[in-house]
Design a protein around this motif. Structure first.
Motif, PDB file in Angstrom:
ATOM      1  N   THR A   1      30.729  11.076 -11.393  1.00  0.00           N
ATOM      2  CA  THR A   1      30.106  11.580 -12.891  1.00  0.00           C
ATOM      3  C   THR A   1      30.768  11.133 -13.942  1.00  0.00           C
ATOM      4  O   THR A   1      31.762  10.169 -13.759  1.00  0.00           O
TER       5      THR A   1
ATOM      6  N   GLN B   1      35.227   8.395 -16.870  1.00  0.00           N
ATOM      7  CA  GLN B   1      36.017   8.407 -18.192  1.00  0.00           C
ATOM      8  C   GLN B   1      37.468   8.805 -18.063  1.00  0.00           C
ATOM      9  O   GLN B   1      38.310   8.466 -18.603  1.00  0.00           O
ATOM     10  N   ASN B   2      37.658   9.608 -16.878  1.00  0.00           N
ATOM     11  CA  ASN B   2      39.109  10.003 -16.664  1.00  0.00           C
ATOM     12  C   ASN B   2      39.649   9.058 -15.926  1.00  0.00           C
ATOM     13  O   ASN B   2      40.968   9.079 -15.686  1.00  0.00           O
TER      14      ASN B   2
ATOM     15  N   GLU C   1      31.849  11.978 -16.372  1.00  0.00           N
ATOM     16  CA  GLU C   1      33.349  12.760 -16.807  1.00  0.00           C
ATOM     17  C   GLU C   1      34.368  12.136 -15.897  1.00  0.00           C
ATOM     18  O   GLU C   1      35.503  11.845 -16.315  1.00  0.00           O
TER      19      GLU C   1
END
Length: 96
Positions: free
Chosen positions: A88, A93-94, A90
């Motif tokens: 994903t 990005q993490n 997200e």
């Protein structure tokens, strides 16, 4: 005489022949129960091992995808990395 397995078995069969059909069926079920139990446990163990192996493979693939995504973060945009690794946006990005 009882020490010879074939004779012991023959004596046992002779004793059992005096039993009713119902009693013979019950005796047969009792004799089969331990083997059935062992087979059920063996199958459950195999199924558990297979599930564990599949989970391990899946987790390994996810870790490899994250590793690839980390290497690509400075080269490609997050959307392309997400499409390529199937992580994903997200999740990518993490990783930073």
């Amino acid at each position: 005489m009882e020490s010879v397995p074939a004779i012991s078995h023959a004596v046992e069969v002779a004793k059992q022949s005096k039993l009713s059909r119902k009693d013979l069926k019950l005796l047969e079920k009792r004799e089969m129960f331990p083997q059935d139990s062992r087979n059920a446990l063996r199958k459950a163990k195999q199924a558990g091992e297979e599930r564990g192996l599949q989970k391990g493979i899946r987790l390994g693939m996810q870790e490899k995808a994250k590793e690839i995504a980390r290497q690509l973060l400075n080269v490609l945009d997050v959307e392309t990395i997400s499409h390529t690794t199937r992580l994903t946006i997200e999740g990518i990005q993490n990783l930073n």
